[in-house]
Design a protein around this motif. Structure first.
Motif, mmCIF file in Angstrom:
data_model
loop_
_atom_site.group_PDB
_atom_site.id
_atom_site.type_symbol
_atom_site.label_atom_id
_atom_site.label_comp_id
_atom_site.label_asym_id
_atom_site.label_seq_id
_atom_site.Cartn_x
_atom_site.Cartn_y
_atom_site.Cartn_z
ATOM 1 N N ARG A 146 0.836 -1.201 0.000
ATOM 2 C CA ARG A 146 0.000 0.000 0.000
ATOM 3 C C ARG A 146 0.870 1.250 0.000
ATOM 4 O O ARG A 146 2.025 1.215 0.404
ATOM 5 C CB ARG A 146 -0.895 0.013 1.229
ATOM 6 C CG ARG A 146 -1.784 -1.207 1.280
ATOM 7 C CD ARG A 146 -2.836 -1.063 2.342
ATOM 8 N NE ARG A 146 -2.252 -1.048 3.665
ATOM 9 C CZ ARG A 146 -2.974 -0.827 4.759
ATOM 10 N NH1 ARG A 146 -4.262 -0.602 4.655
ATOM 11 N NH2 ARG A 146 -2.398 -0.823 5.931
ATOM 12 N N VAL A 147 0.265 2.302 -0.441
ATOM 13 C CA VAL A 147 0.943 3.590 -0.387
ATOM 14 C C VAL A 147 0.285 4.399 0.715
ATOM 15 O O VAL A 147 -0.903 4.680 0.660
ATOM 16 C CB VAL A 147 0.800 4.340 -1.723
ATOM 17 C CG1 VAL A 147 1.354 5.736 -1.609
ATOM 18 C CG2 VAL A 147 1.492 3.585 -2.833
ATOM 19 N N HIS A 148 1.066 4.734 1.730
ATOM 20 C CA HIS A 148 0.516 5.552 2.803
ATOM 21 C C HIS A 148 0.853 6.991 2.494
ATOM 22 O O HIS A 148 2.016 7.393 2.513
ATOM 23 C CB HIS A 148 1.135 5.156 4.144
ATOM 24 C CG HIS A 148 0.948 3.709 4.447
ATOM 25 N ND1 HIS A 148 -0.190 3.216 5.017
ATOM 26 C CD2 HIS A 148 1.743 2.656 4.221
ATOM 27 C CE1 HIS A 148 -0.080 1.907 5.164
ATOM 28 N NE2 HIS A 148 1.088 1.541 4.687
ATOM 29 N N ARG A 149 -0.143 7.763 2.192
ATOM 30 C CA ARG A 149 0.129 9.111 1.713
ATOM 31 C C ARG A 149 0.839 9.944 2.757
ATOM 32 O O ARG A 149 1.794 10.644 2.456
ATOM 33 C CB ARG A 149 -1.161 9.802 1.304
ATOM 34 C CG ARG A 149 -0.849 11.064 0.501
ATOM 35 C CD ARG A 149 -1.931 12.056 0.553
ATOM 36 N NE ARG A 149 -3.103 11.546 -0.134
ATOM 37 C CZ ARG A 149 -4.295 12.117 -0.077
ATOM 38 N NH1 ARG A 149 -4.461 13.201 0.630
ATOM 39 N NH2 ARG A 149 -5.315 11.595 -0.699
ATOM 40 N N LYS A 150 0.398 9.792 4.008
ATOM 41 C CA LYS A 150 1.034 10.609 5.045
ATOM 42 C C LYS A 150 2.507 10.267 5.164
ATOM 43 O O LYS A 150 3.355 11.144 5.294
ATOM 44 C CB LYS A 150 0.338 10.351 6.384
ATOM 45 C CG LYS A 150 -0.894 11.160 6.576
ATOM 46 C CD LYS A 150 -1.346 11.116 8.026
ATOM 47 C CE LYS A 150 -2.601 11.926 8.210
ATOM 48 N NZ LYS A 150 -3.121 11.798 9.561
ATOM 49 N N VAL A 151 2.773 8.960 5.115
ATOM 50 C CA VAL A 151 4.167 8.541 5.237
ATOM 51 C C VAL A 151 4.985 9.083 4.080
ATOM 52 O O VAL A 151 6.071 9.648 4.258
ATOM 53 C CB VAL A 151 4.254 7.001 5.290
ATOM 54 C CG1 VAL A 151 5.694 6.561 5.294
ATOM 55 C CG2 VAL A 151 3.531 6.472 6.504
ATOM 56 N N GLU A 152 4.445 8.912 2.878
ATOM 57 C CA GLU A 152 5.176 9.379 1.695
ATOM 58 C C GLU A 152 5.461 10.863 1.759
ATOM 59 O O GLU A 152 6.558 11.328 1.484
ATOM 60 C CB GLU A 152 4.356 9.091 0.436
ATOM 61 C CG GLU A 152 4.100 7.631 0.171
ATOM 62 C CD GLU A 152 5.369 6.867 -0.104
ATOM 63 O OE1 GLU A 152 6.231 7.391 -0.812
ATOM 64 O OE2 GLU A 152 5.492 5.748 0.409
ATOM 65 N N GLN A 153 4.436 11.620 2.172
ATOM 66 C CA GLN A 153 4.621 13.068 2.215
ATOM 67 C C GLN A 153 5.631 13.451 3.272
ATOM 68 O O GLN A 153 6.463 14.336 3.068
ATOM 69 C CB GLN A 153 3.280 13.747 2.497
ATOM 70 C CG GLN A 153 2.386 13.729 1.286
ATOM 71 C CD GLN A 153 1.108 14.480 1.503
ATOM 72 O OE1 GLN A 153 0.682 14.650 2.642
ATOM 73 N NE2 GLN A 153 0.513 14.931 0.435
ATOM 74 N N ARG A 154 5.564 12.735 4.392
ATOM 75 C CA ARG A 154 6.497 13.040 5.463
ATOM 76 C C ARG A 154 7.928 12.781 4.997
ATOM 77 O O ARG A 154 8.829 13.585 5.201
ATOM 78 C CB ARG A 154 6.180 12.186 6.685
ATOM 79 C CG ARG A 154 6.786 12.721 7.973
ATOM 80 C CD ARG A 154 6.829 11.706 9.062
ATOM 81 N NE ARG A 154 5.574 10.980 9.169
ATOM 82 C CZ ARG A 154 5.494 9.685 9.437
ATOM 83 N NH1 ARG A 154 6.583 8.968 9.592
ATOM 84 N NH2 ARG A 154 4.330 9.089 9.522
#
Lengths: 327, 412
Positions: A146-154
């Motif tokens: 999965r792509v965790h958007r919050k993680v990616e953005q962080r």
């Protein structure tokens, strides 16, 4: 049709409106244009990959594991129904490549290349799909990453900050200047420019003073004779001088600096009266002192460096002791 | 030669001479024979041929079409304005200075909360707005007739280019030919079901379906202002005489129709974007030849007959007269990214090659050892599991009600 050349179509599509064009990225620098046209080879929106703006075009499409080559030519441009000619490609990768070469023989090379790239990609993902399917059948569940958007953005944010904090350029600069100063790059040295220039000017002034004194003396002795002392390339003197002139080596006398090897022209031009004749005494002194300072011999390889005419090039190290002694 | 393209492009010409489009009265088409267009029957088979009218080869001028469209679009507006008396029905006077209040006119009198409140300003509650809208605002726009005709001609030309029609968003993958011409019998269709069949056989139904599927409630107040739904535009049917065609086709979503004599730019280039999908009746297409051409409306011409500049530059006629290439031109190889390109990295970093070699050697060594390592790991896992089993067994035993370790216990 006269009005409908590829260039005209591209002008309209690119600048006005194309329903297949999408962009990602808000900032102008980040913007990327994509093409959602089902027959686009690359997914990008640009002049060479636009299936609408190129009357001669080719794509690959995969359907249920089978890859087909689609060709488009000018002759069928007026008929959307019959526009794309479908060619079945072999399931074998190398054979398919050969088929592409054969069918796209007279197509632009860019297209051939892109199609081959696309074929490779398709085959790669088909292999991957088969592997996953086998694993699933063997009982292992297919991994859904999965792509965790919050993680990616962080992470993105942190990457950016880290890049800024690293100060890569300044660290590199420091490291390189350190190495330069230590002398890791052969005979190129780096000394701070302004004290260097000051020292240079000081040396010039002193030289001038000396010369004035000397010329006064000289004119007393040799009033009428205007003897020009031209440098003799074969003279022993010169050899000695060259050896002694070592690292302070660009110094040609008369407060002039430059690369020695290419000096032959300049030496012939200059009136090196002071150099050869009058400052004999001083030069002898200088020779001694140069020897005293114990610098290493010059090599011809240094002469490759191009000099700036007339201006002293601070490319070579300048020994401050040298000036004091000359005075 | 993108710079060249800009200069020799008809658009540039347009802007450099103000808004004067270039029109030539006589049709000076260089090619005397024009392409043939097949005419399809109402059941989708080929039933004849006509020549393509000269308008369809007119210059494509998206800038002009956009300009004319934006102005034409303003012409069906209705005026709106604020009430002229709004907020003025108050008698209010400023209290002036000296009262420790702002100098805004205030409502006089007393006895209500309204008294003493500010009035007349755009900042006041209940005051008039800034610059109240007036009905005498200029709502409509005048456009030069020639410009309007030029735009229509351009839009017609664009409708004959399949790429532009597709780019505009119409689904024309099943259409046998563009421009799509149907025999005159289409003008006398009476029933919508018949109309549907015709469109299906010509391959135009996909576009109609797309329009039908796109019906959505409008976002915003337009909902309550008689503009409840939004819809995509489908095909535009152009006819010469209305023999029932309007009534047959009008209920199909997205379909519009137009008489040749009254071509509307707002329909030919919706949104200012050229390339509407048009379905012509044979009579309509042939009428175009008389409407646009000698004796009729002039057809706009591009400043360049051959806009393929790359081809012109590389042609023999030009290359034979051009100066030879200068010597000593510096060509720089494109910069190679050292992170992506191994050769570039090795050119920069003398140790990189050695490092790679070493890594390869190591991985090879590791690979050969892999089996050993795996076997070892498996063993470890097994012994670990066995150990854990013991613990579990003990726990089970011990969880039974009763004295713990009555018989003692051992760990093997």
């Amino acid at each position: 049709m006269q009005s409908a050349s590829d260039d005209m179509i591209w002008e309209v599509i690119n600048h006005q409106f194309c329903s297949f064009k999408t962009t990602i990225g808000k900032a102008l620098s980040d913007k990327q244009h994509f093409c959602r046209h089902p027959y686009s080879v690359t997914g990008l929106c640009n002049r060479t990959s636009c299936p609408l703006a190129n009357s001669k075009y080719a794509t690959l499409r995969e359907d249920d594991g089978r890859v087909h080559l689609f060709l488009k030519t000018v002759e069928r441009a007026h008929s959307p129904k019959n526009l794309w000619e479908k060619i079945y490609l072999s399931r074998n990768y190398t054979k398919a490549l050969a088929q592409i070469d054969e069918h796209l023989q007279y197509f632009p090379k860019v297209l051939i290349h892109r199609n081959k790239q696309r074929l490779t990609k398709i085959h790669q993902y088909l292999i991957r799909m088969r592997k996953i399917e086998l694993k699933v059948r063997a009982g292992k569940k297919a991994k859904l990453v999965r792509v965790h958007r919050k993680v990616e953005q962080r992470e993105e944010r942190r990457e950016r900050k880290a890049l800024v904090a690293a100060k890569i350029e300044s660290v590199l600069e420091k490291e390189l200047t350190e190495r330069l100063a230590k002398g890791a790059y052969g005979d190129i040295y780096n000394f701070p420019e302004s004290p260097y220039q000051k020292a240079l000017l000081g040396a010039e002034e002193e030289e001038e003073e000396e010369e004035d004194e000397e010329t006064e003396v000289a004119t007393d002795e040799e009033e009428e004779e205007m003897v020009e002392y031209v440098e003799d390339l074969d003279s022993e003197l010169e050899e000695d001088e060259e050896e002694d002139m070592e690292d302070a080596g660009d110094y040609m006398g008369d407060g002039q600096w430059g690369a020695r090897g290419s000096d032959d022209d300049e030496d012939d031009d200059d009136d090196d009266t002071n150099k050869e004749g009058d400052s004999d005494e001083d030069s002898k002194e200088a020779k001694k002192t140069r020897k005293e300072t114990g610098q290493k011999e010059r090599t011809k390889s240094r002469n490759r460096v191009r000099r700036r005419k007339g201006r002293p090039t601070p490319r070579y190290g300048f020994d401050l002791n040298f000036i004091c002694i000359m005075a | 030669p993108t710079a060249l393209l800009l200069h020799l492009n008809p658009f540039f010409f347009f802007f450099s001479k103000g808004n004067r489009p270039k029109l030539i009265k006589k049709t000076t088409l260089t090619m005397t024979s024009r392409p043939l267009v097949t005419v399809y029957s109402c059941s989708g088979e080929k039933s004849g041929e006509t020549t393509l009218p000269a308008v369809m080869s007119a210059a494509l001028r998206p800038d002009l079409v956009q300009f004319v469209h934006t102005n034409m679009n303003k012409n069906n507006r209705q005026a709106y304005a604020v009430n002229i008396h709004a907020s003025k029905k108050v008698v209010a006077k400023s209290w002036g200075t000296g009262r420790a209040v702002a100098r805004i006119p205030r409502v006089g009198g007393g006895g209500t909360s309204r008294s003493g409140q500010g009035a007349f300003g755009n900042m006041c509650r209940g005051g008039r707005m800034y610059n109240p809208s007036k009905t005498w605002r200029k709502w409509n726009r005048k456009i030069n007739i020639k410009q309007k005709r030029y735009a229509v001609a351009s839009a017609l030309a664009a409708s004959a280019v399949p790429a532009l029609v597709m780019a505009r968003g119409h689904i024309v993958d099943e259409v046998p030919e563009l421009p799509l011409v149907v025999e005159n019998a289409i003008e006398s269709t009476k029933k919508t079901s018949a109309a549907n069949d015709i469109l299906q056989s010509i391959g135009a139904l996909d576009d109609v379906e797309k329009a039908g599927n796109s019906k959505q409630l409008r976002a915003g107040k337009g909902k309550m202002r008689n503009r409840r739904y939004t819809l995509r535009r489908g095909p535009l049917i152009v006819y010469k005489t209305n023999d029932g065609i309007e009534q047959a086709f009008r209920n199909l979503p997205g379909v519009e129709f137009c008489c040749v004599d009254r071509l509307n730019l707002l329909q030919l280039a919706p949104g200012g974007h050229m390339g509407r999908f048009c379905i012509w009746s044979q009579a309509a297409l042939e009428a175009l030849e008389t409407i646009y051409g000698e004796g009729g409306k002039s057809i706009p011409f591009a400043t360049m007959t051959n806009p393929d500049i790359a081809r012109i530059i590389n042609s023999d006629e030009v290359q034979s007269v051009v100066n030879p290439m200068k010597d000593g031109q510096k060509y720089y190889a494109p910069k190679r990214n050292a992170i992506k390109n191994v050769d570039a990295l090795e050119a920069l970093d003398p140790y990189a090659a050695a490092k790679r070699r070493q890594e390869a050697v190591l991985t090879a060594a590791r690979a050969s050892k892999k089996d050993e390592i795996m076997a070892k790991k498996r063993e470890q896992r097994k012994s670990k599991r066995a150990f854990k089993e013991q613990g579990k067994a003990f726990y089970e035993k011990v969880s039974v009600q009763g004295t713990v370790c009555e018989d003692g216990f051992t760990i093997e």
